[in-house]
Design an enzyme around this catalytic site. Sequence first.
Site, mmCIF file in Angstrom:
data_model
loop_
_atom_site.group_PDB
_atom_site.id
_atom_site.type_symbol
_atom_site.label_atom_id
_atom_site.label_comp_id
_atom_site.label_asym_id
_atom_site.label_seq_id
_atom_site.Cartn_x
_atom_site.Cartn_y
_atom_site.Cartn_z
ATOM 1 N N PHE A 29 -108.124 35.378 60.289
ATOM 2 C CA PHE A 29 -108.760 35.213 61.486
ATOM 3 C C PHE A 29 -110.257 34.783 61.135
ATOM 4 O O PHE A 29 -110.976 34.036 61.804
ATOM 5 C CB PHE A 29 -108.867 36.256 62.648
ATOM 6 C CG PHE A 29 -109.754 37.231 62.121
ATOM 7 C CD1 PHE A 29 -111.073 37.376 62.381
ATOM 8 C CD2 PHE A 29 -109.290 38.613 61.367
ATOM 9 C CE1 PHE A 29 -112.250 38.274 62.146
ATOM 10 C CE2 PHE A 29 -110.459 39.438 61.095
ATOM 11 C CZ PHE A 29 -111.641 39.249 61.366
ATOM 12 N N LYS A 70 -99.375 28.554 59.315
ATOM 13 C CA LYS A 70 -99.129 29.523 60.445
ATOM 14 C C LYS A 70 -100.698 30.391 60.394
ATOM 15 O O LYS A 70 -101.049 31.090 59.619
ATOM 16 C CB LYS A 70 -98.270 30.777 59.781
ATOM 17 C CG LYS A 70 -97.486 31.544 60.929
ATOM 18 C CD LYS A 70 -98.406 32.319 61.950
ATOM 19 C CE LYS A 70 -99.100 33.439 61.134
ATOM 20 N NZ LYS A 70 -100.116 34.104 61.966
ATOM 21 N N GLU A 100 -103.224 34.455 64.720
ATOM 22 C CA GLU A 100 -102.892 34.381 66.215
ATOM 23 C C GLU A 100 -104.279 34.777 66.925
ATOM 24 O O GLU A 100 -104.201 34.810 68.198
ATOM 25 C CB GLU A 100 -101.656 35.477 66.701
ATOM 26 C CG GLU A 100 -102.084 36.954 66.113
ATOM 27 C CD GLU A 100 -101.941 37.261 64.772
ATOM 28 O OE1 GLU A 100 -102.010 36.316 63.851
ATOM 29 O OE2 GLU A 100 -101.728 38.568 64.542
ATOM 30 N N SER A 107 -105.388 40.535 54.497
ATOM 31 C CA SER A 107 -105.795 41.814 53.937
ATOM 32 C C SER A 107 -104.774 42.011 52.792
ATOM 33 O O SER A 107 -103.863 41.347 52.618
ATOM 34 C CB SER A 107 -105.508 42.818 55.208
ATOM 35 O OG SER A 107 -104.173 42.588 55.638
ATOM 36 N N CYS A 113 -114.693 37.795 53.544
ATOM 37 C CA CYS A 113 -114.092 38.231 52.194
ATOM 38 C C CYS A 113 -115.236 38.487 51.307
ATOM 39 O O CYS A 113 -114.771 39.346 50.379
ATOM 40 C CB CYS A 113 -112.886 37.583 51.941
ATOM 41 S SG CYS A 113 -113.250 35.893 51.428
ATOM 42 N N GLU A 167 -111.905 49.103 52.969
ATOM 43 C CA GLU A 167 -112.693 47.781 53.349
ATOM 44 C C GLU A 167 -113.109 47.952 54.801
ATOM 45 O O GLU A 167 -112.120 47.654 55.720
ATOM 46 C CB GLU A 167 -111.699 46.396 53.029
ATOM 47 C CG GLU A 167 -112.492 45.423 53.475
ATOM 48 C CD GLU A 167 -111.488 44.235 53.304
ATOM 49 O OE1 GLU A 167 -110.150 44.282 53.814
ATOM 50 O OE2 GLU A 167 -111.970 42.667 53.065
HETATM 51 P P1 NAD Z 1 -104.471 39.977 58.035
HETATM 52 O O1 NAD Z 1 -103.793 40.512 56.811
HETATM 53 O O2 NAD Z 1 -103.904 41.105 59.280
HETATM 54 O O3 NAD Z 1 -103.701 38.727 58.601
HETATM 55 C C1 NAD Z 1 -103.541 37.661 57.898
HETATM 56 C C2 NAD Z 1 -102.411 36.913 58.315
HETATM 57 O O4 NAD Z 1 -101.239 37.579 58.111
HETATM 58 C C3 NAD Z 1 -102.496 36.314 59.704
HETATM 59 O O5 NAD Z 1 -101.866 34.995 59.945
HETATM 60 C C4 NAD Z 1 -101.493 37.226 60.447
HETATM 61 O O6 NAD Z 1 -100.678 36.802 61.670
HETATM 62 C C5 NAD Z 1 -100.474 37.711 59.297
HETATM 63 N N1 NAD Z 1 -99.991 38.942 59.166
HETATM 64 C C6 NAD Z 1 -100.511 40.056 59.820
HETATM 65 N N2 NAD Z 1 -99.818 41.126 59.593
HETATM 66 C C7 NAD Z 1 -98.643 40.690 58.865
HETATM 67 C C8 NAD Z 1 -97.413 41.413 58.535
HETATM 68 N N3 NAD Z 1 -97.300 42.780 58.509
HETATM 69 N N4 NAD Z 1 -96.679 40.701 57.926
HETATM 70 C C9 NAD Z 1 -96.603 39.335 57.941
HETATM 71 N N5 NAD Z 1 -97.743 38.636 58.358
HETATM 72 C C10 NAD Z 1 -98.816 39.303 58.918
HETATM 73 O O7 NAD Z 1 -105.941 39.732 57.945
HETATM 74 P P2 NAD Z 1 -106.828 39.279 58.945
HETATM 75 O O8 NAD Z 1 -107.517 40.523 59.803
HETATM 76 O O9 NAD Z 1 -106.512 38.263 59.701
HETATM 77 O O10 NAD Z 1 -108.237 38.860 57.776
HETATM 78 C C11 NAD Z 1 -108.995 39.843 57.475
HETATM 79 C C12 NAD Z 1 -108.628 40.051 55.881
HETATM 80 O O11 NAD Z 1 -108.501 38.963 55.135
HETATM 81 C C13 NAD Z 1 -109.713 41.287 55.272
HETATM 82 O O12 NAD Z 1 -108.969 41.910 54.621
HETATM 83 C C14 NAD Z 1 -110.299 39.894 54.128
HETATM 84 O O13 NAD Z 1 -110.977 40.493 53.153
HETATM 85 C C15 NAD Z 1 -109.147 39.054 54.001
HETATM 86 N N6 NAD Z 1 -109.774 37.812 53.921
HETATM 87 C C16 NAD Z 1 -109.727 37.683 52.289
HETATM 88 C C17 NAD Z 1 -109.894 36.519 51.826
HETATM 89 C C18 NAD Z 1 -110.032 35.952 50.446
HETATM 90 O O14 NAD Z 1 -110.089 35.029 49.927
HETATM 91 N N7 NAD Z 1 -109.668 37.034 49.386
HETATM 92 C C19 NAD Z 1 -110.525 35.367 52.760
HETATM 93 C C20 NAD Z 1 -110.820 35.677 54.042
HETATM 94 C C21 NAD Z 1 -110.065 36.923 54.325
#
Ligand code: NAD
Length: 493
Positions: free
Chosen positions: A149, A173, A176, A226, A281, A378
């Site tokens: 997000f 994808k 959401e 994450s 991040c 985090e």
């Molecule tokens: P998230 O992991 O909750 O979601 C990321 C994506 O995965 C979304 O599209 C979501 O719909 C999907 N998703 C969520 N749960 C899932 C599951 N159980 N199975 C399959 N798909 C699933 O992350 P977020 O809250 O959207 O974003 C924040 C996180 O992203 C933080 O931990 C941040 O550090 C990380 N991030 C990392 C970087 C990097 O480059 N390392 C960059 C941006 C964000």
Amino acid sequence: MRTIPHWINGATVEGTGDRSLPVFDPATGLQQATVIAATAAEVDDAVKAAAAVQPEWRAASLSRRAEVVFRFRELIDAHRKEIARLLSSEHGKTVADALGEVARGLENVEFAAGAPALLKGGFTEQASTGVDVYSIRQPLGVVAGITPFNFPAMVPLWMCCTALVAGNTFVLKPSEKDPSVSLLLADLWRQAGLPAGAFNVIQGDRTAVDALLSHPQVEAVSFVGSTAVARHIYETGTKAGKRVQALGGAKNHMVVLPDADIAAAADAAVSAGFGSAGERCMAVSVVVAVGSVADPLVAAIAERIREIKVGPASDPNAEMGPLISREHRDRVASYLDTQHGEVIVDGRAAAVSQEPGFFLGASLVDKVPTDSPVYTDEIFGPVLSVVRVDSYEEALELVNTNPYGNGTAIFTRDGGAARRFQYEVVCGMVGINVPIPVPVAYYSFGGWKASLFGDLHMYGPEGLAFYTRTKVVTSRWPDPALSTVDLGFPKVR
Ligand code: NAD
């Protein structure tokens, strides 16, 4: 209530699933739209559309593909403000910050427009007598991107431009929680001349992701999110035989040595700690204060934090917007109830007047013990921790033993100390007097340890390597008069 459609085969498609997910305006706390979570059948439609057009897109000349990317670049440039406003309305970040996100995403489009220079293979003349050997780089086929997000425009751009210019077709994808920008990007690709089906968007959550991970026609998956989900994506995708790069969470340490310029270090810690409400991040989440720098540094950071203007993205004076959801805001705020460390600035008070938006003011916790959740989790919000240590060695040990290894920074006036840190630190991206060292597009982005599962970093040259596979050709144009039968193993002579 507005519903957010998918984008399949060059047009919007209304979702048919029976699960709906809310999209909020984080500044008001009110729901503004609904995502109908994609079914496995809709994911299959998108992948099939991408697979059907991939041979045609791959066959388009490299200059034609680069031209489409270049036109897309012009369209993004022309629609910067529209993209920024749209993403702010769902994410909550200030429009100025959103414009910065679009600018960093644009760099990746520009890199991809020039990528033909990097898609060259190698050529060895006369590897054996009359034999030439050369390598060519070919696309994988259909590739998928799953994005978080916090950067609804930039992270999809990290992936899709390099994937497409290399001749792949793409299924996105998006998160959401702020899905609308994905559809604007899809429409700009259409306007740029990308064939229908080459870029698709599937809205939804885990169900859509699992359908992508198990789809036999998806050759590779790029993920950013994450760490727990990144690990799941990597393990599931690779088990299904796919190429996977899965970027995870972070706990970025900013080490401040006693000789650092205190004002500059405090400016950097506050900018990088609280920009985008700490939901980056590469946000600085821990300041590691070495020796005598601690007291004046904490005072300088606290002074700056009290000046931060919190408000909705629509307020041009706001410097920090709300968090993405009520649950996330409450979870972040709960770290301020900690019995560990000293809460120097408590942002909860600043946010009360902004209810029911998901606001939380900037907070500072000093003397955080390294076994407390404030340090180990985090937090991903506007809570900056300070850990005090006595020496450079202790600071380095802290960074190197942390499970995450996304970004880190050192602030010092000592070039030797900075060089030593750059050499010794176990982390993917390092800033020297630079707090958010996101590499420019012609390098690649990636952390180490629990911040990345996979072998290749994202975008830039490593992105191109991820989205292509190498074919090596050994070639001879024989003189029939010299041809003989020889059952020996081919020798290089
Ligand atoms: P998230 O992991 O909750 O979601 C990321 C994506 O995965 C979304 O599209 C979501 O719909 C999907 N998703 C969520 N749960 C899932 C599951 N159980 N199975 C399959 N798909 C699933 O992350 P977020 O809250 O959207 O974003 C924040 C996180 O992203 C933080 O931990 C941040 O550090 C990380 N991030 C990392 C970087 C990097 O480059 N390392 C960059 C941006 C964000």
